[in-house]
Design a protein around this motif. Sequence first.
Motif, PDB file in Angstrom:
ATOM      1  N   LEU A 139      25.914  26.963  37.028  1.00 47.29           N
ATOM      2  CA  LEU A 139      26.227  26.042  38.061  1.00 47.29           C
ATOM      3  C   LEU A 139      24.899  25.094  38.311  1.00 47.29           C
ATOM      4  CD1 LEU A 139      27.422  28.547  40.593  1.00 47.29           C
ATOM      5  CD2 LEU A 139      28.873  26.783  39.659  1.00 47.29           C
ATOM      6  N   PRO A 140      24.978  24.064  38.817  1.00 47.86           N
ATOM      7  CA  PRO A 140      23.790  22.970  38.945  1.00 47.86           C
ATOM      8  C   PRO A 140      22.661  23.830  39.680  1.00 47.86           C
ATOM      9  CG  PRO A 140      25.864  21.938  39.565  1.00 47.86           C
ATOM     10  CD  PRO A 140      26.218  23.294  39.499  1.00 47.86           C
ATOM     11  N   ALA A 141      21.408  23.350  39.384  1.00 55.70           N
ATOM     12  CA  ALA A 141      20.422  23.948  40.040  1.00 55.70           C
ATOM     13  C   ALA A 141      20.164  23.650  41.561  1.00 55.70           C
ATOM     14  CB  ALA A 141      19.071  23.652  39.242  1.00 55.70           C
ATOM     15  N   ILE A 142      19.916  24.185  42.381  1.00 55.72           N
ATOM     16  CA  ILE A 142      19.638  23.963  43.782  1.00 55.72           C
ATOM     17  C   ILE A 142      17.964  23.573  43.930  1.00 55.72           C
ATOM     18  CG2 ILE A 142      19.680  24.678  46.182  1.00 55.72           C
ATOM     19  CD1 ILE A 142      21.954  26.740  45.291  1.00 55.72           C
ATOM     20  N   PRO A 143      17.724  22.553  44.146  1.00 59.22           N
ATOM     21  CA  PRO A 143      16.142  22.324  44.195  1.00 59.22           C
ATOM     22  C   PRO A 143      15.448  23.056  45.281  1.00 59.22           C
ATOM     23  CG  PRO A 143      17.331  20.259  44.084  1.00 59.22           C
ATOM     24  CD  PRO A 143      18.780  21.395  44.398  1.00 59.22           C
ATOM     25  N   ARG A 144      14.115  23.474  45.121  1.00 55.30           N
ATOM     26  CA  ARG A 144      13.343  23.972  46.197  1.00 55.30           C
ATOM     27  C   ARG A 144      13.430  23.257  47.376  1.00 55.30           C
ATOM     28  NH1 ARG A 144       9.251  27.765  45.691  1.00 55.30           N
ATOM     29  NH2 ARG A 144       7.688  27.499  47.441  1.00 55.30           N
ATOM     30  N   GLY A 145      13.773  24.001  48.617  1.00 51.18           N
ATOM     31  CA  GLY A 145      13.920  23.537  49.750  1.00 51.18           C
ATOM     32  C   GLY A 145      15.268  22.950  50.182  1.00 51.18           C
ATOM     33  N   SER A 146      16.073  22.838  49.148  1.00 47.48           N
ATOM     34  CA  SER A 146      17.336  22.518  49.285  1.00 47.48           C
ATOM     35  C   SER A 146      18.400  23.572  49.654  1.00 47.48           C
ATOM     36  CB  SER A 146      17.981  21.578  48.303  1.00 47.48           C
ATOM     37  OG  SER A 146      17.108  20.448  48.071  1.00 47.48           O
ATOM     38  N   SER A 147      19.618  23.296  49.992  1.00 47.85           N
ATOM     39  CA  SER A 147      20.625  24.573  50.008  1.00 47.85           C
ATOM     40  C   SER A 147      22.207  23.793  49.527  1.00 47.85           C
ATOM     41  CB  SER A 147      20.853  24.591  51.613  1.00 47.85           C
ATOM     42  OG  SER A 147      21.150  23.677  52.353  1.00 47.85           O
TER      43      SER A 147
END
Length: 199
Positions: A124-132
Amino acid sequence: MILVEETTVPLSALPVAEFKDHLRLGSGFSDDGVQDAVLESNLRASMAAIEARTGKVLVAREFSWTLTAWRDARRQPLPIAPVSAISAVTIVNMQGEDASIDPDTWYLEPDMQRPSLQPIGACLPAIPRGSSVRIGLLAGFGDEWTDLPADLAQAVMLLSANFYEYRHDVARSTPAIPASVIALIERYRTVRMFMGGRV
């Protein structure tokens, strides 16, 4: 992780008339509808209690589920079942800005116990730091009361009747969910395995 109910069960889908019959309330009187609000409240409360105990959504409605990291980027189990559709998968950054994930990169794997969001590629696509990530779900056995399995429908009736019977008894010490209801819903409970134990 935050699960939000975006739509509610419409009154038309609640078996108020059937519940009256179950309680053997009188009919044909000018005040037949005077108890309807109380009956509706008891039905909604019992449905919520059974859904919370089983993780199964009874009447279909929309939810959104927000999480900050995948449990496993190769397969993300969903918190409720049965799920008939995933409407969108959206990354929300620190500024609150949305970016939809291409639906060609993921799909729903249906399952009565643990449906999941699956990648079409390796992960699955990465979830950037600080994101949801916010996942839109359509879950439930169906739009109508008659779509429910018979045992779950009976469990709702029994628990609603229990709530109705003891609605004024704040000092009651008996269990909130009768044994007959627990027996009916037991096979729908999701068994989770952690460190070799069952919960």
